[in-house]
Structure formats: C-alpha cells, structure tokens
Design a protein around this motif. Structure first.
Motif, mmCIF file in Angstrom:
data_model
loop_
_atom_site.group_PDB
_atom_site.id
_atom_site.type_symbol
_atom_site.label_atom_id
_atom_site.label_comp_id
_atom_site.label_asym_id
_atom_site.label_seq_id
_atom_site.Cartn_x
_atom_site.Cartn_y
_atom_site.Cartn_z
ATOM 1 N N ILE A 1 -1.017 -9.902 -26.373
ATOM 2 C CA ILE A 1 -2.482 -9.871 -26.430
ATOM 3 C C ILE A 1 -2.951 -8.587 -27.093
ATOM 4 N N VAL A 2 -2.374 -7.463 -26.694
ATOM 5 C CA VAL A 2 -2.716 -6.174 -27.310
ATOM 6 C C VAL A 2 -2.455 -6.231 -28.814
ATOM 7 N N GLU A 3 -1.315 -6.811 -29.188
ATOM 8 C CA GLU A 3 -0.945 -6.919 -30.611
ATOM 9 C C GLU A 3 -2.010 -7.665 -31.399
ATOM 10 N N THR B 1 -4.829 2.487 -25.690
ATOM 11 C CA THR B 1 -6.142 2.413 -25.037
ATOM 12 C C THR B 1 -6.512 0.973 -24.722
ATOM 13 N N VAL B 2 -6.250 0.063 -25.673
ATOM 14 C CA VAL B 2 -6.499 -1.363 -25.416
ATOM 15 C C VAL B 2 -5.652 -1.822 -24.225
ATOM 16 N N PRO C 1 5.165 -9.747 -30.110
ATOM 17 C CA PRO C 1 4.680 -8.376 -30.246
ATOM 18 C C PRO C 1 5.757 -7.426 -30.763
ATOM 19 N N GLY C 2 5.314 -6.385 -31.467
ATOM 20 C CA GLY C 2 6.234 -5.373 -31.948
ATOM 21 C C GLY C 2 6.509 -4.307 -30.904
ATOM 22 N N ARG C 3 7.421 -3.405 -31.240
ATOM 23 C CA ARG C 3 7.816 -2.342 -30.305
ATOM 24 C C ARG C 3 6.629 -1.515 -29.843
ATOM 25 N N ALA D 1 3.012 0.314 -25.709
ATOM 26 C CA ALA D 1 1.643 0.605 -25.274
ATOM 27 C C ALA D 1 1.370 0.063 -23.876
ATOM 28 N N VAL D 2 1.834 -1.146 -23.574
ATOM 29 C CA VAL D 2 1.550 -1.715 -22.253
ATOM 30 C C VAL D 2 2.434 -1.091 -21.172
ATOM 31 N N LEU D 3 3.558 -0.534 -21.571
ATOM 32 C CA LEU D 3 4.433 0.112 -20.587
ATOM 33 C C LEU D 3 4.131 1.601 -20.436
#
Length: 323
Positions: free
Chosen positions: A195-197, A208-209, A270-272, A277-279
């Motif tokens: 989702i962030v991607e 931040t997202v 999603p990419g790395r 970012a989510v972790l």
C-alpha cells in the motif's frame, strides 16, 4: 641437377614459409563476420563443437582451421559454456579469448517497484528469449529488481529466483525490524508495504506514509487508501479513469474505505525501501495526507488541518482543469 634440386628446395621452403605465415597470420587477422553475432556454447561442449558453431554463424572461415590454430595458440586451454557476443571482424584469437574468458552476455528482465503480479506475469510471458509456461505469481511474492537470465532459460526458473529473493529480503528485514513497528507478521509487512508503495512515488516520503498508516491502524481508523479500491477491479493495472462513488463504497476484501485493518493480501510487489519503511516507520503524529500538486504529499495531524489541505488540493486541480 644440383641447381634444379636447390631451386626445388628453395621453392619448397618458400611454400612452407608462406603456409606457416598464413597459419600464424590467420590467428590474428580480421574475421569474416560483417556484424556482431551471438553464439551459445552448451555445457560440456569442446573447442571442436564451438568451431562448428562459429562456422555456422559466419564468425570463422573454417571450423577445422580455427580448431587447429586454437590447439596450438590456445595452449590447451578450455572454453566455457554460455552465450557470448562475437564482435564483427573478430579474429580467431579474439574469439578464443572471448570463449575462454567466460564473459557471457547479460540478459536482464526488470521488475519495477510496485508492479502487480499480473504485470510480472505478462512481462515474463512476453519475453521471447524465455521458455515455458508459468502461473500468475502470488501477489507480493516477487522482489522488484533486475534479474539476469540465459537465453532459452525457463520462465519458471527466473520467477523462482525472483520469489526466493523476496523471501531472503523479507526474512532479513523482518529480523531487523523496529519493535514499535505495526505489522505483526512478515505477511502483514508485505501487505502494508504494498500500500505504501502504491501511495507515493517519492522514496523520502515512504517512512512518513508508513507512519501515518501505522497510526491509523493503532487508532482503529480506516486506512482509506485509493489503490486498495482499484486492486480488486484491475488486479493492480492502471484504472485509466477516476474512481466511481460506487467503487469507493464497495465492500470486499481489499477496499480500505469500507473496512478497518489491512486488506486480505498485498496489492502489488513492494520494493525493499517500502518494506523497510513499514518496519522502520517515521515517528509522526500525522493521521492524514493529501497530494501537494508537486508529486508529493502534505501531512496533517488533525482533521481540520487535513480538510484545509484538501481544499488547497482541489484549488490546484481546478486551476489545472481537472475538475
């Protein structure tokens, strides 16, 4: 008779010298290929096998002559298997060095960050240098990157490498996660990262997202991510139009405008950086964000701030003639 014998001897020596010269010169002289050619040397192939392939491709004038010269000037060195590019005009010496050096052609298939699995499938199936059939891979199972492959390699083998790369990357990143990160499992990390991607193309914004979505999940708020509306409609392909009100209200396993929590599965690969970012989300109190008209987003801690940002965004769209 003695004079005749001397003459014949001299002629014989001259012929031998010429033959020797031609043999040596033939090792380094410009080859017959008028354009670059490729040659595939299979595993276990000998120099004799390669000589025949080179002759068939027009890279050498004679397979036997190439083999004879290679035995002497190559000093018994072996060649390697693989696909090689032979430049136009390459000499026997150049060709042998190429085959011996093992610098095979690099063929790449690139999977961009955020590409959904249906497009990964279509990209692999459309590549004429790959062979065999594959199913559409499980969403979120492929790590976006560029992957090398050999001409004639199976699509299944290439896809397996892509999925193994994702498994390795996720295992490593999950083990190094921030204990305060929201995902409770690697599976949830991939879902949220997808989702962030899809929400931002600005790498610096991803933490931040991710922080905003983490805050919303912890508060029991809906994520309200537009890409989750689109996914069940197109399987991740571009919608090509504005989202309909009926689609915003649609109840399904993906639409985060009609449910709290995460979708049932990822909506892309999603990419790395998005997984990272989510972790390791940014520390933020923001609960909202909206486009800023410049390719990024404006973040807000309160609904009042967000509504003002949305008003500004609509003004930008009106000025552009989009509304």
């Amino acid at each position: 008779m003695r004079r005749l014998g001397c003459s014949l001897l001299l002629i014989g020596l001259a012929v031998a010298a010429f033959v020797a010269f031609r043999f040596v010169y033939g090792w380094t002289e410009t080859g017959p290929a008028t354009k670059d050619v490729t040659i595939v040397v299979p595993d276990g192939a000998t120099v004799a096998d390669a000589a025949v392939l080179l002759k068939q491709k027009g890279a050498v004038r004679s397979a036997d002559a190439f083999l004879s010269r290679a035995k002497i000037f190559g000093r018994g060195k072996s060649i390697k298997a693989g696909e090689f590019l032979i430049p136009k005009g390459a000499s026997n010496s150049d060709i042998f060095s190429i085959l011996q050096g093992g610098k095979t052609l690099t063929r790449l298939v690139t999977i961009p960050e955020g590409m959904p699995s249906i497009l990964v499938y279509e990209r692999l199936m459309a590549n004429p240098e790959l062979t065999g059939e594959i199913p559409v891979p499980e969403e979120g199972s492929v790590l976006p990157d560029s992957y090398a492959f050999d001409k004639g390699e199976s699509r299944a083998a290439v896809l397996k490498r892509m999925q193994e790369a994702m498994s390795r990357a996720l295992t490593k990143l999950w083990a190094e996660r921030d204990p305060k990160s929201v995902p409770k499992s690697p599976r949830e990390a991939i879902i949220l990262a997808s989702i962030v991607e899809k929400e931002t193309g600005v790498p610096a914004e991803r933490p931040t997202v991710a922080g905003v979505y983490g805050n919303r999940l912890k508060a029991g708020m809906m994520l309200q991510a537009d890409p989750t509306i689109i996914y069940p409609i197109t399987k991740g392909k571009p919608l090509g139009r504005r989202i309909k009100k009926s689609e915003i209200a649609a109840v399904n396993d993906y639409n985060t405008y009609a449910m709290t929590g995460l979708p049932k599965a990822p909506i892309a690969n999603p990419g790395r950086l998005s997984i990272l970012a989510v972790l390791h989300p940014a520390e933020t109190k923001a609960l909202y964000f909206v486009a800023d008209g410049k390719g990024g987003h404006i973040f807000a801690d309160t609904l009042q701030e967000h509504n003002e940002n949305v008003r500004k965004w609509f003004e930008i769209r009106r000025a552009r003639g989009e509304l």
